[in-house]
Design a protein around this motif. Structure first.
Motif, PDB file in Angstrom:
ATOM      1  N   PRO A 114       0.842  -1.307   0.200  1.00 20.14           N
ATOM      2  CA  PRO A 114       0.297  -0.436   0.037  1.00 20.14           C
ATOM      3  C   PRO A 114       0.652   0.965  -0.039  1.00 20.14           C
ATOM      4  CG  PRO A 114      -0.039  -0.968   2.475  1.00 20.14           C
ATOM      5  CD  PRO A 114       1.076  -1.924   1.389  1.00 20.14           C
ATOM      6  N   VAL A 115      -0.282   2.581  -0.753  1.00 23.42           N
ATOM      7  CA  VAL A 115       0.633   4.241  -0.185  1.00 23.42           C
ATOM      8  C   VAL A 115       0.971   4.309   1.210  1.00 23.42           C
ATOM      9  CG1 VAL A 115      -0.018   4.493  -2.517  1.00 23.42           C
ATOM     10  CG2 VAL A 115      -1.095   5.232   0.187  1.00 23.42           C
ATOM     11  N   THR A 116       1.079   3.671   2.216  1.00 24.89           N
ATOM     12  CA  THR A 116       1.012   3.958   3.508  1.00 24.89           C
ATOM     13  C   THR A 116       2.439   2.720   3.723  1.00 24.89           C
ATOM     14  OG1 THR A 116      -0.137   1.638   4.364  1.00 24.89           O
ATOM     15  CG2 THR A 116      -1.445   3.648   4.471  1.00 24.89           C
ATOM     16  N   LYS A 117       3.207   2.501   2.803  1.00 24.64           N
ATOM     17  CA  LYS A 117       4.327   2.021   3.843  1.00 24.64           C
ATOM     18  C   LYS A 117       5.568   3.185   2.292  1.00 24.64           C
ATOM     19  CE  LYS A 117       3.587  -1.703   5.692  1.00 24.64           C
ATOM     20  NZ  LYS A 117       3.597  -1.450   7.235  1.00 24.64           N
ATOM     21  N   VAL A 118       4.914   3.260   1.179  1.00 25.85           N
ATOM     22  CA  VAL A 118       5.875   4.070   0.358  1.00 25.85           C
ATOM     23  C   VAL A 118       7.072   4.783   1.103  1.00 25.85           C
ATOM     24  CG1 VAL A 118       6.576   5.169  -1.868  1.00 25.85           C
ATOM     25  CG2 VAL A 118       4.208   3.924  -1.244  1.00 25.85           C
ATOM     26  N   ARG A 119       6.760   5.672   2.124  1.00 25.23           N
ATOM     27  CA  ARG A 119       7.718   6.616   2.817  1.00 25.23           C
ATOM     28  C   ARG A 119       9.084   5.655   3.376  1.00 25.23           C
ATOM     29  NH1 ARG A 119       8.620  11.209   5.400  1.00 25.23           N
ATOM     30  NH2 ARG A 119       6.996  12.140   3.916  1.00 25.23           N
ATOM     31  N   GLU A 120       8.704   5.101   4.376  1.00 21.38           N
ATOM     32  CA  GLU A 120       9.301   3.637   4.285  1.00 21.38           C
ATOM     33  C   GLU A 120      10.945   3.003   3.157  1.00 21.38           C
ATOM     34  OE1 GLU A 120       9.234  -1.352   6.418  1.00 21.38           O
ATOM     35  OE2 GLU A 120       7.738   0.320   6.605  1.00 21.38           O
ATOM     36  N   LEU A 121      10.041   2.487   2.028  1.00 21.20           N
ATOM     37  CA  LEU A 121      10.890   2.005   1.251  1.00 21.20           C
ATOM     38  C   LEU A 121      11.585   3.614   1.194  1.00 21.20           C
ATOM     39  CD1 LEU A 121       8.282   0.247  -0.758  1.00 21.20           C
ATOM     40  CD2 LEU A 121       9.597  -0.445   0.645  1.00 21.20           C
ATOM     41  N   VAL A 122      10.911   4.279   0.451  1.00 15.88           N
ATOM     42  CA  VAL A 122      12.226   5.280  -0.017  1.00 15.88           C
ATOM     43  C   VAL A 122      12.908   5.953   1.097  1.00 15.88           C
ATOM     44  CG1 VAL A 122      11.609   8.225  -0.279  1.00 15.88           C
ATOM     45  CG2 VAL A 122      10.005   6.732  -1.434  1.00 15.88           C
ATOM     46  N   GLU A 123      12.773   5.771   2.283  1.00 15.05           N
ATOM     47  CA  GLU A 123      14.227   6.372   3.433  1.00 15.05           C
ATOM     48  C   GLU A 123      14.506   5.389   3.912  1.00 15.05           C
ATOM     49  OE1 GLU A 123      12.036   6.701   6.983  1.00 15.05           O
ATOM     50  OE2 GLU A 123      10.982   8.594   6.326  1.00 15.05           O
ATOM     51  N   ASN A 124      14.384   4.160   2.954  1.00 12.19           N
ATOM     52  CA  ASN A 124      15.370   2.531   3.012  1.00 12.19           C
ATOM     53  C   ASN A 124      15.772   2.230   1.728  1.00 12.19           C
ATOM     54  OD1 ASN A 124      15.139   2.051   5.846  1.00 12.19           O
ATOM     55  ND2 ASN A 124      12.737   0.642   5.248  1.00 12.19           N
ATOM     56  N   GLY A 125      16.010   3.566   0.438  1.00 10.11           N
ATOM     57  CA  GLY A 125      16.837   2.973  -0.440  1.00 10.11           C
ATOM     58  C   GLY A 125      16.403   1.657  -0.998  1.00 10.11           C
ATOM     59  N   ALA A 126      14.523   1.186  -1.171  1.00  8.99           N
ATOM     60  CA  ALA A 126      14.238   0.309  -1.940  1.00  8.99           C
ATOM     61  C   ALA A 126      14.366   0.896  -3.720  1.00  8.99           C
ATOM     62  CB  ALA A 126      12.802   0.292  -1.687  1.00  8.99           C
TER      63      ALA A 126
END
Length: 198
Positions: free
Chosen positions: A88-100
């Motif tokens: 979900p879009v709710t996980k995108v910030r975490e993905l961006v911050e972790n360099g996915a």
């Protein structure tokens, strides 16, 4: 169609049976037809398979042979049977911050109007020619504007041996809505270069 509006449809179903439990629909105009169809299937203990096969009246000027409720069932069946995965879009910030590794498969002009901070822009129209830019083993996340092209991209990548691919459902439009609200109420740093609600 130039005077058409985008329909947002949420379909809720039971695991592992695929029995339809509920739905929500939002559109500028009338979403009643879609909810009536799904309500009828709920009353009849209908499943995603039933909804997929449902024949719905259409006319070329007003709709397509496969109604959005048919498409919702197809997406549900793909998820139910593990044909593709999504986050979900709710996980995108975490993905961006972790360099996915995130692919934005919108066209370049769309991308330039706004994107989040870390994606690789590989338009769907260029995907097959740029497979060498995509890692095979680490997770790969894909989004477009509304999830239609990213769904196609995920299926294309899986067909070419990429087994760790996820669709970001809601895509950039969903990211903008979700992030804008939280950015405004918390004052946190944005992860998008520009919000895009069009």
């Amino acid at each position: 169609m130039s005077n058409s509006y985008q329909l947002h449809l949420k379909l809720i179903y039971e695991l592992p049976t695929g029995r339809i439990l509920g739905a929500q629909a939002i559109i500028k105009g009338d979403a009643v037809k879609r909810i009536d169809i799904i309500a009828t299937l709920i009353r009849m203990n209908g499943t995603l398979e039933d909804l997929k096969e449902l024949e719905i009246c259409y006319a070329p000027l007003f709709s397509t042979p496969k109604d959005p409720v048919n498409h919702a069932a197809l997406v549900g069946l793909n998820l139910l049977h593990g044909r593709f995965r999504q986050v979900p879009v709710t996980k995108v910030r975490e993905l961006v911050e972790n360099g996915a590794f995130i692919i934005d498969c919108r066209e370049k002009d769309e991308y330039e109007k706004g994107h989040h901070k870390t994606p690789v822009n590989i338009p769907l129209s260029e995907l097959r020619d740029r497979l060498n830019e995509i890692p095979k083993d680490p997770p790969v996340y894909v989004h477009c504007r509304s999830s239609q092209r990213s769904d196609n991209a995920v299926m294309a990548l899986q067909g070419r041996g990429f087994n760790n691919v996820f669709n970001i459902f809601g895509s950039f439009l969903g990211i903008c809505y979700y992030e804008y609200y939280l950015d405004q109420i918390t004052g946190r740093e944005k992860i998008v270069t520009a919000y895009n609600f069009d």
